[in-house]
Design an enzyme around this catalytic site. Sequence first.
Site, PDB file in Angstrom:
ATOM      1  N   LYS A   1      44.630  10.623   7.798  1.00 39.26           N
ATOM      2  CA  LYS A   1      45.488   9.586   7.218  1.00 39.26           C
ATOM      3  C   LYS A   1      46.963   9.863   7.490  1.00 39.26           C
ATOM      4  O   LYS A   1      47.731   8.952   7.782  1.00 39.26           O
ATOM      5  CB  LYS A   1      45.263   9.488   5.702  1.00 39.26           C
TER       6      LYS A   1
ATOM      7  N   ARG B   1      43.008   5.659  -6.356  1.00 42.62           N
ATOM      8  CA  ARG B   1      42.097   6.785  -6.151  1.00 42.62           C
ATOM      9  C   ARG B   1      40.809   6.658  -6.959  1.00 42.62           C
ATOM     10  O   ARG B   1      39.883   7.441  -6.762  1.00 42.62           O
ATOM     11  CB  ARG B   1      42.800   8.102  -6.534  1.00 42.62           C
TER      12      ARG B   1
ATOM     13  N   ARG C   1      41.774  24.576   9.737  1.00 43.87           N
ATOM     14  CA  ARG C   1      43.209  24.432   9.474  1.00 43.87           C
ATOM     15  C   ARG C   1      43.852  25.771   9.092  1.00 43.87           C
ATOM     16  O   ARG C   1      43.264  26.577   8.383  1.00 43.87           O
ATOM     17  CB  ARG C   1      43.445  23.453   8.320  1.00 43.87           C
TER      18      ARG C   1
ATOM     19  N   ARG D   1      44.316  28.169   3.633  1.00 43.13           N
ATOM     20  CA  ARG D   1      44.430  27.747   2.236  1.00 43.13           C
ATOM     21  C   ARG D   1      43.056  27.640   1.583  1.00 43.13           C
ATOM     22  O   ARG D   1      42.049  27.326   2.227  1.00 43.13           O
ATOM     23  CB  ARG D   1      45.166  26.394   2.138  1.00 43.13           C
TER      24      ARG D   1
ATOM     25  N   ARG E   1      35.439  18.302  -2.714  1.00 39.73           N
ATOM     26  CA  ARG E   1      36.398  17.189  -2.608  1.00 39.73           C
ATOM     27  C   ARG E   1      35.740  15.973  -1.968  1.00 39.73           C
ATOM     28  O   ARG E   1      35.996  14.831  -2.365  1.00 39.73           O
ATOM     29  CB  ARG E   1      37.619  17.634  -1.791  1.00 39.73           C
TER      30      ARG E   1
END
Length: 330
Positions: free
Chosen positions: A138, A214, A249, A277, A288
Amino acid sequence: LRPAACLSGKEPKKTAAMSSSARPAKGAVGLCAGAVVLGCMGTSFVAAPFAAEQKALSTSASLRGVASLAPDAAQAASTSALAVGACLGAVAVAASTAGARRGRAKPAGSRVTGVACEARGGGDAPIVVIAGPPAAGKGTQCEKIKSKYGYVHISTGDILRENVKNGTELGLKAKGFMDAGGLVPSELIVDLVKDRLSQPDIKAKGCLLDGFPRAPDQAQAMVDAGVKVDRFLLIEVPDETLVERGCGRRLDPETGDIYHLKFKPPPAEIVDRLVHRSDDKEDAIRVRLGNYHSQIDGILPFFKNVVLKIDGTGKPDDVFGLVSGSLDTM
Protein backbone atom coordinates in the site's frame (compact mmCIF):
# COMPACT_ATOMS: atom_id res chain seq x y z
CA LEU A 1 -55.65 39.53 -48.91
CA ARG A 2 -52.59 40.44 -46.80
CA PRO A 3 -51.80 40.19 -43.07
CA ALA A 4 -52.67 43.25 -41.01
CA ALA A 5 -49.01 44.22 -40.61
CA CYS A 6 -48.66 44.31 -44.42
CA LEU A 7 -51.90 46.29 -44.91
CA SER A 8 -50.43 49.09 -42.79
CA GLY A 9 -47.55 49.41 -45.25
CA LYS A 10 -45.01 49.10 -42.43
CA GLU A 11 -42.57 46.34 -41.65
CA PRO A 12 -42.78 45.05 -38.05
CA LYS A 13 -40.00 46.42 -35.89
CA LYS A 14 -37.24 44.13 -34.67
CA THR A 15 -36.72 44.22 -30.92
CA ALA A 16 -33.72 43.39 -28.77
CA ALA A 17 -35.65 40.39 -27.47
CA MET A 18 -35.42 38.75 -30.89
CA SER A 19 -32.38 36.52 -30.38
CA SER A 20 -30.53 34.42 -32.89
CA SER A 21 -32.18 31.30 -31.45
CA ALA A 22 -35.56 32.53 -32.78
CA ARG A 23 -34.38 33.22 -36.37
CA PRO A 24 -34.87 29.65 -37.64
CA ALA A 25 -38.64 30.05 -36.93
CA LYS A 26 -39.14 32.97 -39.38
CA GLY A 27 -39.75 30.65 -42.34
CA ALA A 28 -42.39 28.78 -40.38
CA VAL A 29 -44.11 32.07 -39.43
CA GLY A 30 -44.17 33.05 -43.10
CA LEU A 31 -45.70 29.69 -43.98
CA CYS A 32 -48.35 30.25 -41.31
CA ALA A 33 -49.28 33.67 -42.74
CA GLY A 34 -49.40 32.23 -46.24
CA ALA A 35 -51.72 29.48 -45.08
CA VAL A 36 -54.11 32.03 -43.59
CA VAL A 37 -54.11 33.99 -46.87
CA LEU A 38 -54.77 30.77 -48.79
CA GLY A 39 -57.69 30.01 -46.50
CA CYS A 40 -59.23 33.43 -47.14
CA MET A 41 -58.62 33.31 -50.89
CA GLY A 42 -60.35 29.92 -51.01
CA THR A 43 -63.70 31.71 -50.87
CA SER A 44 -62.94 33.65 -54.06
CA PHE A 45 -61.13 30.98 -56.09
CA VAL A 46 -63.25 28.00 -55.10
CA ALA A 47 -66.59 29.10 -53.72
CA ALA A 48 -67.34 31.97 -56.17
CA PRO A 49 -67.00 30.02 -59.46
CA PHE A 50 -68.86 27.10 -57.93
CA ALA A 51 -71.68 29.45 -56.82
CA ALA A 52 -71.93 30.97 -60.33
CA GLU A 53 -72.27 27.55 -61.87
CA GLN A 54 -74.87 26.53 -59.33
CA LYS A 55 -76.80 29.79 -59.95
CA ALA A 56 -77.17 28.87 -63.63
CA LEU A 57 -78.32 25.41 -62.73
CA SER A 58 -80.72 26.87 -60.22
CA THR A 59 -82.33 29.11 -62.84
CA SER A 60 -82.86 26.16 -65.17
CA ALA A 61 -84.16 24.03 -62.34
CA SER A 62 -86.62 26.66 -61.13
CA LEU A 63 -88.32 26.52 -64.52
CA ARG A 64 -89.09 22.90 -63.72
CA GLY A 65 -90.18 23.80 -60.13
CA VAL A 66 -87.12 22.34 -58.46
CA ALA A 67 -85.76 24.20 -55.36
CA SER A 68 -82.22 25.66 -55.71
CA LEU A 69 -79.44 24.36 -53.50
CA ALA A 70 -76.83 26.85 -54.77
CA PRO A 71 -76.49 29.02 -51.60
CA ASP A 72 -75.91 25.97 -49.35
CA ALA A 73 -73.42 24.41 -51.78
CA ALA A 74 -71.49 27.65 -52.10
CA GLN A 75 -71.30 27.98 -48.34
CA ALA A 76 -70.06 24.38 -48.03
CA ALA A 77 -67.35 24.99 -50.62
CA SER A 78 -66.24 28.15 -48.83
CA THR A 79 -66.11 26.31 -45.51
CA SER A 80 -64.00 23.50 -47.06
CA ALA A 81 -61.52 26.01 -48.46
CA LEU A 82 -61.17 27.74 -45.10
CA ALA A 83 -60.71 24.35 -43.40
CA VAL A 84 -57.81 23.53 -45.78
CA GLY A 85 -56.20 26.85 -44.97
CA ALA A 86 -56.64 26.30 -41.23
CA CYS A 87 -54.98 22.88 -41.46
CA LEU A 88 -51.99 24.33 -43.28
CA GLY A 89 -51.82 27.09 -40.69
CA ALA A 90 -51.78 24.56 -37.85
CA VAL A 91 -48.92 22.69 -39.52
CA ALA A 92 -46.98 25.94 -39.85
CA VAL A 93 -47.53 26.87 -36.19
CA ALA A 94 -46.32 23.42 -35.08
CA ALA A 95 -43.18 23.80 -37.19
CA SER A 96 -42.60 27.28 -35.75
CA THR A 97 -42.91 26.00 -32.17
CA ALA A 98 -40.53 23.11 -32.80
CA GLY A 99 -37.98 25.47 -34.36
CA ALA A 100 -38.16 27.81 -31.38
CA ARG A 101 -37.63 24.91 -28.98
CA ARG A 102 -34.60 23.74 -30.93
CA GLY A 103 -33.23 27.27 -30.80
CA ARG A 104 -33.53 27.32 -27.02
CA ALA A 105 -32.02 23.85 -26.48
CA LYS A 106 -28.72 23.71 -24.57
CA PRO A 107 -25.60 22.53 -26.42
CA ALA A 108 -24.93 18.80 -26.05
CA GLY A 109 -21.56 19.51 -24.44
CA SER A 110 -23.10 21.41 -21.53
CA ARG A 111 -25.59 18.60 -20.90
CA VAL A 112 -22.79 16.01 -20.79
CA THR A 113 -20.75 18.19 -18.43
CA GLY A 114 -23.72 18.57 -16.11
CA VAL A 115 -24.31 14.82 -15.97
CA ALA A 116 -20.65 14.10 -15.30
CA CYS A 117 -20.55 16.76 -12.58
CA GLU A 118 -23.66 15.30 -10.94
CA ALA A 119 -22.18 11.78 -11.09
CA ARG A 120 -19.17 13.03 -9.17
CA GLY A 121 -21.28 14.59 -6.42
CA GLY A 122 -21.61 18.10 -7.82
CA GLY A 123 -17.98 18.58 -8.80
CA ASP A 124 -16.25 17.93 -5.38
CA ALA A 125 -12.77 16.41 -5.48
CA PRO A 126 -12.80 12.61 -5.06
CA ILE A 127 -12.28 10.58 -1.89
CA VAL A 128 -10.31 7.39 -2.49
CA VAL A 129 -9.73 4.66 0.11
CA ILE A 130 -6.84 2.22 -0.26
CA ALA A 131 -6.82 -0.98 1.77
CA GLY A 132 -4.98 -4.27 1.86
CA PRO A 133 -3.25 -6.73 4.18
CA PRO A 134 0.15 -6.12 5.82
CA ALA A 135 3.00 -6.12 3.30
CA ALA A 136 0.62 -5.80 0.33
CA GLY A 137 2.48 -2.74 -0.95
CA LYS A 138 0.00 0.00 0.00
CA GLY A 139 2.78 2.45 0.87
CA THR A 140 4.39 2.14 -2.56
CA GLN A 141 1.06 2.56 -4.33
CA CYS A 142 0.16 5.57 -2.19
CA GLU A 143 3.32 7.35 -3.29
CA LYS A 144 2.58 6.65 -6.94
CA ILE A 145 -1.04 7.78 -6.59
CA LYS A 146 0.01 11.04 -4.91
CA SER A 147 2.57 11.70 -7.62
CA LYS A 148 0.15 11.22 -10.53
CA TYR A 149 -3.14 12.52 -9.15
CA GLY A 150 -2.04 15.00 -6.47
CA TYR A 151 -4.41 13.63 -3.81
CA VAL A 152 -3.75 14.57 -0.18
CA HIS A 153 -2.54 11.41 1.58
CA ILE A 154 -3.96 11.06 5.09
CA SER A 155 -4.15 8.33 7.71
CA THR A 156 -6.01 8.24 11.00
CA GLY A 157 -2.70 8.11 12.89
CA ASP A 158 -1.58 11.36 11.25
CA ILE A 159 -4.95 13.01 11.97
CA LEU A 160 -4.91 11.93 15.63
CA ARG A 161 -1.37 13.17 16.22
CA GLU A 162 -2.07 16.49 14.50
CA ASN A 163 -5.23 17.19 16.52
CA VAL A 164 -3.64 16.18 19.82
CA LYS A 165 -0.59 18.34 19.06
CA ASN A 166 -2.75 21.37 18.18
CA GLY A 167 -5.01 20.90 21.19
CA THR A 168 -8.23 20.93 19.17
CA GLU A 169 -11.56 20.00 20.78
CA LEU A 170 -11.58 16.64 19.02
CA GLY A 171 -7.90 16.13 19.80
CA LEU A 172 -8.46 16.70 23.52
CA LYS A 173 -11.30 14.15 23.51
CA ALA A 174 -9.08 11.60 21.77
CA LYS A 175 -6.19 12.32 24.15
CA GLY A 176 -8.39 11.40 27.11
CA PHE A 177 -8.91 7.89 25.71
CA MET A 178 -5.27 7.54 24.69
CA ASP A 179 -3.93 8.63 28.09
CA ALA A 180 -6.22 6.11 29.78
CA GLY A 181 -4.80 3.34 27.57
CA GLY A 182 -8.08 2.78 25.77
CA LEU A 183 -9.03 2.74 22.12
CA VAL A 184 -10.39 5.92 20.55
CA PRO A 185 -14.09 5.25 19.72
CA SER A 186 -14.94 4.84 16.05
CA GLU A 187 -17.43 7.72 16.19
CA LEU A 188 -14.68 10.08 17.35
CA ILE A 189 -12.27 8.78 14.70
CA VAL A 190 -14.89 9.43 12.01
CA ASP A 191 -15.48 12.94 13.40
CA LEU A 192 -11.73 13.59 13.10
CA VAL A 193 -11.67 12.23 9.54
CA LYS A 194 -14.75 14.21 8.54
CA ASP A 195 -13.24 17.40 9.95
CA ARG A 196 -10.05 16.77 7.95
CA LEU A 197 -12.04 16.13 4.77
CA SER A 198 -13.68 19.54 5.11
CA GLN A 199 -10.34 21.38 4.83
CA PRO A 200 -9.65 23.47 1.69
CA ASP A 201 -6.68 21.40 0.44
CA ILE A 202 -8.80 18.21 0.35
CA LYS A 203 -11.72 19.97 -1.34
CA ALA A 204 -9.34 21.28 -4.00
CA LYS A 205 -7.13 18.21 -4.58
CA GLY A 206 -9.03 15.17 -3.37
CA CYS A 207 -8.05 12.70 -0.68
CA LEU A 208 -6.34 9.32 -0.37
CA LEU A 209 -7.46 7.62 2.85
CA ASP A 210 -4.83 5.05 3.80
CA GLY A 211 -6.05 2.09 5.85
CA PHE A 212 -9.33 3.58 7.00
CA PRO A 213 -11.88 2.31 7.86
CA ARG A 214 -10.19 -0.54 9.70
CA ALA A 215 -13.33 -2.14 11.15
CA PRO A 216 -17.00 -2.59 10.22
CA ASP A 217 -18.17 -0.18 12.93
CA GLN A 218 -15.93 2.54 11.45
CA ALA A 219 -17.39 1.84 8.00
CA GLN A 220 -20.90 2.12 9.45
CA ALA A 221 -19.97 5.39 11.17
CA MET A 222 -18.64 6.77 7.88
CA VAL A 223 -21.92 5.97 6.12
CA ASP A 224 -23.94 7.46 8.99
CA ALA A 225 -21.83 10.63 8.83
CA GLY A 226 -22.51 10.99 5.10
CA VAL A 227 -18.87 10.54 3.98
CA LYS A 228 -19.07 9.64 0.28
CA VAL A 229 -16.26 7.40 -1.01
CA ASP A 230 -15.70 7.52 -4.78
CA ARG A 231 -13.38 4.51 -5.05
CA PHE A 232 -12.35 1.76 -2.62
CA LEU A 233 -9.10 0.16 -3.82
CA LEU A 234 -8.48 -3.28 -2.31
CA ILE A 235 -5.03 -4.75 -2.95
CA GLU A 236 -5.12 -8.54 -2.78
CA VAL A 237 -2.08 -10.77 -2.21
CA PRO A 238 -2.06 -14.45 -1.08
CA ASP A 239 -1.12 -14.97 2.58
CA GLU A 240 1.95 -17.10 1.82
CA THR A 241 3.36 -14.39 -0.43
CA LEU A 242 2.73 -11.82 2.30
CA VAL A 243 4.54 -13.96 4.88
CA GLU A 244 7.54 -14.19 2.57
CA ARG A 245 7.52 -10.45 1.99
CA GLY A 246 7.20 -9.66 5.69
CA CYS A 247 9.78 -12.09 7.00
CA GLY A 248 12.43 -10.78 4.63
CA ARG A 249 12.11 -7.16 5.72
CA ARG A 250 14.98 -5.44 7.53
CA LEU A 251 15.12 -1.95 9.04
CA ASP A 252 18.16 0.32 8.98
CA PRO A 253 17.93 2.05 12.39
CA GLU A 254 20.25 4.86 11.32
CA THR A 255 18.33 5.97 8.21
CA GLY A 256 14.87 4.46 8.71
CA ASP A 257 15.09 2.78 5.30
CA ILE A 258 13.39 -0.59 4.78
CA TYR A 259 15.16 -3.32 2.80
CA HIS A 260 14.22 -6.86 1.82
CA LEU A 261 16.72 -9.66 1.75
CA LYS A 262 15.27 -11.01 -1.52
CA PHE A 263 13.38 -8.24 -3.33
CA LYS A 264 15.43 -5.18 -2.26
CA PRO A 265 18.81 -6.38 -0.94
CA PRO A 266 20.69 -3.94 1.29
CA PRO A 267 24.28 -2.83 0.61
CA ALA A 268 26.76 -5.35 2.04
CA GLU A 269 28.40 -2.76 4.31
CA ILE A 270 25.21 -2.11 6.34
CA VAL A 271 23.86 -5.67 6.65
CA ASP A 272 25.24 -6.15 10.18
CA ARG A 273 23.36 -3.15 11.59
CA LEU A 274 19.95 -4.01 10.10
CA VAL A 275 17.13 -4.96 12.46
CA HIS A 276 14.49 -7.66 11.99
CA ARG A 277 11.45 -6.11 13.68
CA SER A 278 9.26 -8.30 15.86
CA ASP A 279 6.12 -7.54 13.82
CA ASP A 280 7.95 -8.76 10.68
CA LYS A 281 8.38 -12.28 12.06
CA GLU A 282 6.16 -15.09 10.78
CA ASP A 283 4.02 -15.67 13.87
CA ALA A 284 3.24 -11.98 14.23
CA ILE A 285 2.50 -11.63 10.51
CA ARG A 286 0.02 -14.52 10.55
CA VAL A 287 -1.79 -13.02 13.57
CA ARG A 288 -2.09 -9.66 11.80
CA LEU A 289 -3.35 -11.37 8.65
CA GLY A 290 -6.02 -13.21 10.63
CA ASN A 291 -7.18 -9.92 12.18
CA TYR A 292 -7.21 -8.24 8.77
CA HIS A 293 -9.34 -10.91 7.12
CA SER A 294 -11.87 -10.90 9.97
CA GLN A 295 -12.36 -7.15 9.59
CA ILE A 296 -12.23 -6.59 5.83
CA ASP A 297 -15.07 -9.01 5.14
CA GLY A 298 -17.35 -6.85 7.26
CA ILE A 299 -16.14 -3.56 5.72
CA LEU A 300 -16.58 -4.28 2.01
CA PRO A 301 -20.42 -4.50 1.99
CA PHE A 302 -20.61 -0.81 2.93
CA PHE A 303 -18.70 0.15 -0.24
CA LYS A 304 -19.76 -2.63 -2.62
CA ASN A 305 -20.68 -0.21 -5.42
CA VAL A 306 -17.23 1.43 -5.51
CA VAL A 307 -14.88 -1.45 -4.59
CA LEU A 308 -12.19 -2.42 -7.09
CA LYS A 309 -9.99 -5.41 -6.27
CA ILE A 310 -6.38 -5.11 -7.44
CA ASP A 311 -4.01 -8.03 -8.00
CA GLY A 312 -1.02 -7.00 -5.89
CA THR A 313 1.29 -9.89 -6.78
CA GLY A 314 2.97 -8.15 -9.72
CA LYS A 315 5.76 -5.62 -9.83
CA PRO A 316 4.90 -2.20 -8.33
CA ASP A 317 4.59 -0.53 -11.74
CA ASP A 318 2.31 -3.28 -13.02
CA VAL A 319 0.12 -2.99 -9.94
CA PHE A 320 -0.03 0.77 -10.38
CA GLY A 321 -1.19 0.26 -13.95
CA LEU A 322 -4.26 -1.49 -12.53
CA VAL A 323 -4.74 1.19 -9.89
CA SER A 324 -4.53 4.11 -12.31
CA GLY A 325 -6.84 2.35 -14.75
CA SER A 326 -9.47 2.31 -12.02
CA LEU A 327 -8.95 5.92 -10.93
CA ASP A 328 -9.05 7.19 -14.51
CA THR A 329 -12.59 5.88 -14.94
CA MET A 330 -14.06 7.76 -11.97
